[in-house]
Each structure stands twice: as structure tokens, then as C-alpha cells.
Design a protein around this motif. Sequence first.
Motif: not given
Length: 603
Positions: A41-47
Motif C-alpha cells: 500500500p505504501a508504494w508511490p502513487s501514479a501521481a
Amino acid sequence: MHRRQLLISAATLALPALPLPRVLARAASRSPADRVRPSDPAWPSAAAWEGLEREVNGNLLKVAPLLGACAGSRDTQACRDTLENLANPFYLGDQPAGTQLSGWVGAWRSAPSVYAVAARSTADVAAAVNFARRNRLRLVVKGGGHSYQGTSNARDSLLVWTRAMTGITLHEDFVPAGAGGRVEPQAAVTIGSGAMWIDAYDAVTTRAGRYVQGGGCTTVGVAGLVQSGGFGSFCKGFGTAAGGLLQAEIVTADGAVRTVNAHADPELFWALKGGGGGSWGVVTKVTLRTHPLPQFFGGAGGTIAARSDGAYRRLIRQFVDFYADRLLNPHWGEQVRLGPQNTLELSLNCQGLTPGEVQALWNPFFDRIKADGELRVAGGLWASAGPARHWWDAVYRKSRGNDSMISDPRPGAPANHAWWSGDREQVGAMLYAYESAWLPVSLLRPSERGRLADALYASSRHHGVELHFNKGLAGAPPEALAAAAGTATNPEVLRAFALAIIADGGPPAFPGLAGRSPNIPQARDKARAVAQAMSQLRRVAPKAGSYVSESNFFEADWQRSYWGSHYPRLRLVKRKYDPDGLFFVHHGVGSEDWSADGFTRLR
């Protein structure tokens, strides 16, 4: 190819599946210091990734597998182009998912990062480092991609790819930053970390008529070689590449851009000189001293076969005597190979000797070989020299009918981009085993030569053995020894006359390459033979260290083996400049604090 130790197949290395509750408990207890994967869940978002892309001026790539073009069908032009170029080391280096080896059985397989920052500036590198630190990402650094240990690639990682940082500037009067008035200016060259050694040699030697100590393989990355110590064909004359480092620019784990030398961040500077690539930060450029170019480079080669075991023992002793008496000096480097079929293959290089001097040195040895009825010349014996300025000049060599270099065949490739034909078998190879050991010069004392010759013979009964004389500095001039003594490389190199290498491997087996799975039973057999061969040499050199770039992936005592008495000092440097371990590589300084994959903090 020639290598060590009993290997475990990838299947036997797999851990048994944990029950689901234990998996959930482990996830819940994840330390903030652990790395995150795309599934977390902590993986960086697309943004967040889009923000990084803007920060690096569009130089963020989503990395596809090396054989991705062949995933759907092999009958496409893109797939055909990929397959045709898998034997081209320049092509492999030009791919974000490319590695110069396809892996090591039971150790690692070539794997693409999720994203790559194709850095074109130091600012791009700093942005990537800061992003990785803030988001707890597994970070990988790659220039040439030649790591035998697999340190230039990792699944689920962010790659800092310096391939495009290739600038080269020559200096007549270089003075390190902050050293004005304290050191004499000297000739030097500044090289971007993404440059290959063929680029450096073309600029410094072919065009400028100077010499810079670099690597033997032309497609090795400049910065990686320097950080690992840096051996090339003529180290007996000029020392190591690390010993020639005057200054470096590096982005450290805090995102700071540092210019380091003997006067600024001297401990970090020392660690960069042989402390291992990928452990200290991202080096963006290096400045190395250059030397007057000798008029001639040359060598000697050929293959000698013995008709009996007794004759082979005698041949080995004759060569040991010849080497100790005539070749242990600043002029001679490179290697010989002793094979199980009772063969001695000569592949030596020299610097600073005229063609006549080279021939006069070798003719008596060759005459004895030809006159011995129990020996035969299996491959033509030769000894000669030519213009040093054209040593790495592929165009000149081809104009003279010399086929010792293979040019990059791709349309538009630079004319100077070529690799040695003798390195052909290494391109894309899958390693089975690899061992190295520095052999002390004390073994060349007249009273010890018999023991050395017997050990070499016993070793060759199990596997081929290579002696790389340029990778031991005994016999080098005092200034080269002094420079190497000021590096982080294991001090054993100063007292070694050669690095013994025993290794083996098979054909390319990149993931997705149909019909090219590694032969596991063969790998185990070869690895066992390599281990048995090296055990014979360790009887006469029981505590011999190993060269970090050419060593056993499964080395148990790697801290002592790679760095000897320097390791505690290196650990202190690591704690100061990278206390959270952002920069992790297999068996790199501080890696004992992490799981084998570099994702889980152990202490």
C-alpha cells in the motif's frame, strides 16, 4: 569461462510458503526501515511517479523486460532485433533492463526494475535518490551493467541509470577542489559515470596520445570499475584505476551533491577507491590522473600442449621459473591458462618494450619448447609489439587485417565502439561458479616455486585455472604501489603476483529466452569441479583474499576476503554517509544489516 563452489538451484533456494496468519503478522510488523514493493500500500502513487517524471525532465522510464518484444510473438521485427543483439555487449548496455550477464545459477537472474531514471544530469540523480529515500524504495545503480554479483539489477526497484552521462574532458593542469597551493597540477581526465572504458581510451589514448589506467573489457562502465578497485592489462606498470582517482562527484543518500577528494570528505573519497560500487551513493563523474603514453604496447601468445602428465608438470615449473625471473616487472600483465588437457595457453600483454625487446625476451623460452619432444605447439607462438596509440583503435586494427576486436554492428554505432574477440563468450553468459584468490609473491621464491607448480598442476586436474598477473601488484613500481596502498582495496593485492581465477558458465539464459533454461545438473558438476580446483591453490595460499568484482557469490567470509583489515574503517564510512542503508548491494559494505534481497532490515 572458468569458476567455484557447490551451487544450489533456484528451486532449492526457494523458501517454503508461510501460513497466511504468519504472512499477515510479518506484514503488520514491517519496520519503517524496510523497503516497499509495488504490491505494498505504501508504494508511490501514479501521481507521485508523475511528479518525479517532471522533476527529471521526462527522463523517467517504465522498464519492460529485456525480451519483452518477444512476449507475444517472436515473428516481429522488434523481437528479431532483440534476439540478434543479445550477443552484442553495447546493445545490452543500452537497454534499461539489460545486464552483461544473464545471471548466476542459484544466485540471481537478470531482472528489470519497475522504473528507471535515465539520468542526464547530476540533478536527475539527486531527484531519484531523494524520491527513493522518501518512499523507502529499493534503489539500484547501473552504468555498464557488468556486475558478476548481479548488483546492477533488482526486481521491484527504482534504477538510477547513468548510461547517458558520458562527457569526457581532458586537463593539462588539474588541481582538486580545495587543494589550490597544496598540490602540484597534473594531467588528468574527467569522465562521466556512464561512459565505457572504450570511450575513455578513445579520448585519452587514440586521440590525445596519453594513458589512463582503466579496465581490460572495453564495455565496462568507468565509475563501477574505479569503485571496485579497477584492474586493466597494464596495472603492473601504472597501478589500479582506484589508485589513479583524484576526485569524484557523488550524490549521497541525503541527496547532497558532493565533490570529494583527498581534501574534501577524504574518508568517503577513500571508500570510493576500491570500497565497492553501489554502496556509497551514485557517482556521477570521476577525475583520473593520466600518464605519458609508452611508444609500444604488445604481448605474447600461443598454446603449448604436453604429451604426458610428467611433461606437463615440467612445463608448468619451467613457466613459473620464466615468469619469476623475466616477467615479474612493470612491463608484463594479463594471463595464462592451465587446462585439464595438459595445455598452457599464453595471453600476455606488455607495455614499454620495443618489438625487438619483446622477441628477444621470449625467443629462448619458445626455443626450449620447440626443442622438447614431449611438448608440442598447439597454437602458434608469437611475441611482438605495436604502436600504443592504436591499441584500442578498432578502425586502425581492421585496416591492418587484425580481427582481435569486434565492432558494434548496429547502424550508426560509433566507429570506436568495439570489444575484444576474446571476451565474446562472456556476453550474456549464465555463471555456474566463480572463484578468485590473490597468490602471494612469496610463492615465487626459488624454494617455493616447486610447491606453487605442484599446486597449479593439482588444480588443473579438476578445472582450467587462469593466472591474471595484472591483478596482483607485486613487481609494480614504487609509485604505483604507494597509490594502491592509499585505496580501500584489500592490502593483499600489494603482495600478490597474480589473481588466480577459476570459473565456469553456460550460454545466455535471459528470462523469456525460449529454450535457454540453465542446465542445473551441469551447473552443479561444474561448480563442484571449480571448488575442487581452488581448494588445491588454497593449500599454498590458505588465507588468500579475493577480488570483489570477480569472486564467489556465496563467499562466506566476504568482509575479510574482499577488504581485509580495511573493513572496519569502511563500516564507519558507511554509517556516516548512509546510516539508513539506502544503498545496498550483495556483499557490499553494510549489507549484513539487510536480508539477501535488500528489502528487509535485519538490525
